[in-house]
Design a protein around this motif. Sequence first.
Motif, PDB file in Angstrom:
ATOM      1  N   ARG A   1      -1.654   4.779  -7.545  1.00 28.39           N
ATOM      2  CA  ARG A   1      -2.853   3.944  -7.465  1.00 28.39           C
ATOM      3  C   ARG A   1      -3.866   4.256  -8.560  1.00 28.39           C
ATOM      4  O   ARG A   1      -4.636   3.376  -8.957  1.00 28.39           O
ATOM      5  CB  ARG A   1      -3.505   4.094  -6.086  1.00 28.39           C
ATOM      6  CG  ARG A   1      -4.007   5.493  -5.774  1.00 28.39           C
ATOM      7  CD  ARG A   1      -4.336   5.648  -4.292  1.00 28.39           C
ATOM      8  NE  ARG A   1      -4.875   6.963  -3.969  1.00 28.39           N
ATOM      9  CZ  ARG A   1      -4.138   8.054  -3.828  1.00 28.39           C
ATOM     10  NH1 ARG A   1      -2.819   7.983  -3.993  1.00 28.39           N
ATOM     11  NH2 ARG A   1      -4.692   9.212  -3.525  1.00 28.39           N
TER      12      ARG A   1
ATOM     13  N   TRP B   1      -7.132  -4.115  -5.782  1.00 29.90           N
ATOM     14  CA  TRP B   1      -7.976  -3.294  -4.908  1.00 29.90           C
ATOM     15  C   TRP B   1      -8.339  -4.051  -3.635  1.00 29.90           C
ATOM     16  O   TRP B   1      -8.332  -3.496  -2.540  1.00 29.90           O
ATOM     17  CB  TRP B   1      -9.240  -2.868  -5.635  1.00 29.90           C
ATOM     18  CG  TRP B   1      -9.123  -1.742  -6.619  1.00 29.90           C
ATOM     19  CD1 TRP B   1      -9.913  -1.532  -7.711  1.00 29.90           C
ATOM     20  CD2 TRP B   1      -8.200  -0.642  -6.623  1.00 29.90           C
ATOM     21  NE1 TRP B   1      -9.538  -0.399  -8.389  1.00 29.90           N
ATOM     22  CE2 TRP B   1      -8.484   0.177  -7.731  1.00 29.90           C
ATOM     23  CE3 TRP B   1      -7.141  -0.273  -5.794  1.00 29.90           C
ATOM     24  CZ2 TRP B   1      -7.775   1.325  -8.028  1.00 29.90           C
ATOM     25  CZ3 TRP B   1      -6.419   0.877  -6.101  1.00 29.90           C
ATOM     26  CH2 TRP B   1      -6.733   1.659  -7.201  1.00 29.90           C
TER      27      TRP B   1
ATOM     28  N   HIS C   1       0.845  -1.199   0.000  1.00 32.69           N
ATOM     29  CA  HIS C   1       0.000   0.000   0.000  1.00 32.69           C
ATOM     30  C   HIS C   1       0.879   1.248   0.000  1.00 32.69           C
ATOM     31  O   HIS C   1       0.628   2.206  -0.753  1.00 32.69           O
ATOM     32  CB  HIS C   1      -0.920  -0.021   1.219  1.00 32.69           C
ATOM     33  CG  HIS C   1      -2.003   1.005   1.173  1.00 32.69           C
ATOM     34  ND1 HIS C   1      -1.753   2.346   1.405  1.00 32.69           N
ATOM     35  CD2 HIS C   1      -3.337   0.904   0.928  1.00 32.69           C
ATOM     36  CE1 HIS C   1      -2.883   3.020   1.298  1.00 32.69           C
ATOM     37  NE2 HIS C   1      -3.865   2.176   1.009  1.00 32.69           N
TER      38      HIS C   1
ATOM     39  N   LEU D   1       2.560   1.581  -3.641  1.00 30.76           N
ATOM     40  CA  LEU D   1       1.729   1.876  -4.806  1.00 30.76           C
ATOM     41  C   LEU D   1       0.793   3.059  -4.608  1.00 30.76           C
ATOM     42  O   LEU D   1       0.133   3.478  -5.564  1.00 30.76           O
ATOM     43  CB  LEU D   1       0.906   0.634  -5.184  1.00 30.76           C
ATOM     44  CG  LEU D   1       1.705  -0.608  -5.585  1.00 30.76           C
ATOM     45  CD1 LEU D   1       0.762  -1.725  -6.004  1.00 30.76           C
ATOM     46  CD2 LEU D   1       2.699  -0.298  -6.702  1.00 30.76           C
ATOM     47  N   HIS D   2       0.711   3.578  -3.394  1.00 32.87           N
ATOM     48  CA  HIS D   2      -0.236   4.670  -3.142  1.00 32.87           C
ATOM     49  C   HIS D   2      -0.045   5.840  -4.115  1.00 32.87           C
ATOM     50  O   HIS D   2      -1.030   6.362  -4.645  1.00 32.87           O
ATOM     51  CB  HIS D   2      -0.111   5.149  -1.697  1.00 32.87           C
ATOM     52  CG  HIS D   2      -1.180   6.130  -1.299  1.00 32.87           C
ATOM     53  ND1 HIS D   2      -2.488   5.754  -1.061  1.00 32.87           N
ATOM     54  CD2 HIS D   2      -1.127   7.482  -1.124  1.00 32.87           C
ATOM     55  CE1 HIS D   2      -3.201   6.829  -0.753  1.00 32.87           C
ATOM     56  NE2 HIS D   2      -2.391   7.889  -0.780  1.00 32.87           N
TER      57      HIS D   2
ATOM     58  N   LEU E   1      -5.368  -4.250  -1.234  1.00 30.94           N
ATOM     59  CA  LEU E   1      -5.053  -2.986  -0.574  1.00 30.94           C
ATOM     60  C   LEU E   1      -6.192  -2.475   0.289  1.00 30.94           C
ATOM     61  O   LEU E   1      -6.107  -1.396   0.874  1.00 30.94           O
ATOM     62  CB  LEU E   1      -4.682  -1.931  -1.623  1.00 30.94           C
ATOM     63  CG  LEU E   1      -3.466  -2.265  -2.494  1.00 30.94           C
ATOM     64  CD1 LEU E   1      -3.176  -1.133  -3.460  1.00 30.94           C
ATOM     65  CD2 LEU E   1      -2.246  -2.566  -1.642  1.00 30.94           C
TER      66      LEU E   1
END
Length: 904
Positions: A80, A95, A73, A76-77, A98
């Motif tokens: 995203r 999805w 998380h 990749l935030h 996360l």
Amino acid sequence: MPLFGREAELKDLRELVDGPAAGCGGVLIQGEPGAGKSALVAEAVAAAALGGLRVLRATGVEAERNFAYAALHQLLHPVRAGADTLPAPQRSALWAALGLADSAEPNAYLVGLAALTLLAEEAAVKPLLIVAEDVHLMDRESAGVLAFVARRIETEPIVLIATLRDGELSPLRDAGLSSMDLERLPGDVAAELLDSVAPGLTTPVRSRVLAEADGNPLALTELPSAVTDTSDPVLPLTERLERTFGARFTALPEPARTTLLVAALNETGSLTETLAAAATLLGEDVEPSALAPAAEARLIDLEARTVSFRHPLMRSAIPASVPIGERRRAHLSLAETFREQPDRSAWHRAAAATGADENVARELENAADRSRHRGGAPAAVAALEQAALLSVDPERRADRLLRAAELAVESGGRATAERLVRDARAGELTPRQQATASWLLSGFEDGVREDPSRITELARLAESVAEDGHPDPAMRVLWGAAMRCFWAEPGADTRRTLLAVADRLPVENSDPRLVAVAAYVAPFDRAGAVLSELRGLVAATGADPEVDRFLGSASLQVGAVDLAARFSAAAAPGLRAQGRLGLLPRALAVQAWSRVRLGDLAGAVPVAAEAADFAKETGQPFMYGLATAVQAEIAALRGEHKQAKTLADEAERVALAAGARPVLATVQLARGIAASSEGRFDDAFADLRRLFDPADPAFQTALRVYFVAELTEVAIRAGRVEALREIVAEMEQLAVTTPAPALHIGLRYARAVLEPSDELFETALRAELDGWPAERGRLHLAYGEWLRRQRRAIDSRAHLRTARETFDALGMTAWAERARRELRSAGESSPNRGPDAREKLTPHELSIVQLAAEGLTNREIGQRLYLSHRTVGTHLHRIFPKLGVSSRAELKGALGLVSGKGGY
């Protein structure tokens, strides 16, 4: 800290991030705490920024290890939004992982593929540097995804830099990254560093620091303020540093200490959360300024929204410096702060518990369910194990431990699963729990390393559990026992016991698991019934990959290698789509083994390579050994004798100590084929004779029926006819009891060669051989050779020509050359065979190009092979010139697929 003594490592890192074009790979920086890993990373990040790379970062934190995909998380935030363009299965999996969507349990490999695709798309816009610090502290799911990505960035403009503490385990260790090991600084460099950060030390203190630091850069910069005399006891460096940091903590004013303790226990580093929980403890509002003294003491870096500790040892030293009651109150304040986040709240309540607490245990059990729903099996394991420790009722405790063990099996955690089962068995188990404890460890290596007597115990347990009204657990226990009959030889009595239990189970005879059990346990006695069931189920292939996998395995046991290839080929796409990479190498290994027996080397090459890769990646050593042995057999059939030896030796190394019979049998087969094609017929006979000796570890009762023709060929040429007759007579007796196609095909060949006549050869050729091209080619070659020796040269040519064409099409080089030599001796010229287009490609390239020839898009190929579609495109760009084509439309012709050449 200054990078004294790390100039060479820094140079390597700067070169790595200096504007990557493609396939730069990555590096794993390893060292003890304080070795300078983070300092090197900071310099690499600065160099990347100057080089125009985008940097994505994630850092492992001890408190987040039990939260699935927490580090992913972080990573990749910032990107995203790009997930919206992913293929639907990948998008849904990512999805869910996360926690950004409520959907079915995501598969770890689909999450990995989604992350890879997303990162590759971002890198196509701007090259990426991925920084993963303290990967030993990351949740296992995130670390697994990073390892998955690391193995597959061969053609992407992505660099991965990870840091790992010495002696710690992580999936990144085996991800193909280059290793950078940070040793302690030599004495002169350590002294230079110390003098630069603490120039005013007295000589005694300076000597003390140099001695205690012993070349550790962090110690050299942090100990000067703590070491003022020589009276303190000598402690290990880590304890010395933690005590140093703890002393700084205890010297802080009360509000700062309380707030900093909460920050150390809060896994996210959120300043807002930390201040809220601290306010609960202090009974008054807390401002960020409360942490200013901690920042001044160089324990933390305080930013607008986050609190970050300057080193993991600082975070761990603080809770250790306070009484347990104070830690408990801090955990409870955090639990209250996170009441809208039930998973985090549950863990903090668990940390605060002082004994068994069923309410908290239920909260953790619910957290485990949510973790599993997000695809976080290791996180769910941790929650269930903690719930078991807090359980009041012994039966519920055992249930939670066994559920945790089952999840550990699914996620490849063998040591964890074994420990959990052992803990469950320490208490009194119900029959159902005993069955679960017994079968679930069968997921690792199919019991290869266990005592064969264990098989009878499992059979009795299955019977007992079925009698108690639990047929499904009983079936699973019995399947685990039956699988052991493939890898080991338990003896006739044990096989009869297993079969009797199977016959009494309240399960339909057509149940694929029962069909497979019968095939594994009684491959000859039950071959007729099994074959009947298999042929009736052929039309339903593709409906359920798990069913197809069972049926493919069953087919292999009863000598129906054509059906084994068909069922296992049908299983593979479904297992890929579901991301079940633990089961996929099993289906692929059966498919590869079967295709080689059928002579479809071009089809077997990429399948065997992929089976070996995935078996290695998923921690299945004996499936890796079997796939590697198949690769050795392919090399032998192609006349690549050096490669065959290397691969056979590797497979034998994996299998020999545990006596994995199918692997050892395939190794001996490969060696016998290689020796035969080199004209070493005595050696070849010795290699293949072992496959029919029950006392030999290479003897596998079901697989030996496939090798009659090979043994016959070399025995005739080695002059071992009498020994051959004894084995053939034994096989003839066996043939009376079983309709196994492979055995009857082999015996028809042996009869014709031992007592050659037109009638016997024609009888053998009239048999059903449509799905067995290699065996048909073998018969034509032997018939043609015999006819030529009978001075019937003209009659021999048609058979020899057919053999040559067959073996050329199959890529069986040594056999094709034999046919050419015989043809020339029969008076007919035979041109040398040119290299097949497929032989110019690596197994990996062949996998890609075959799917492209079938019409799949790059994205579809990527989803099948767990690659980014950009990697697929790069490979195709390289493949086209090798094949002499300029478009996908020409691939079928280049591969010989239009006419079915080499296809299956």
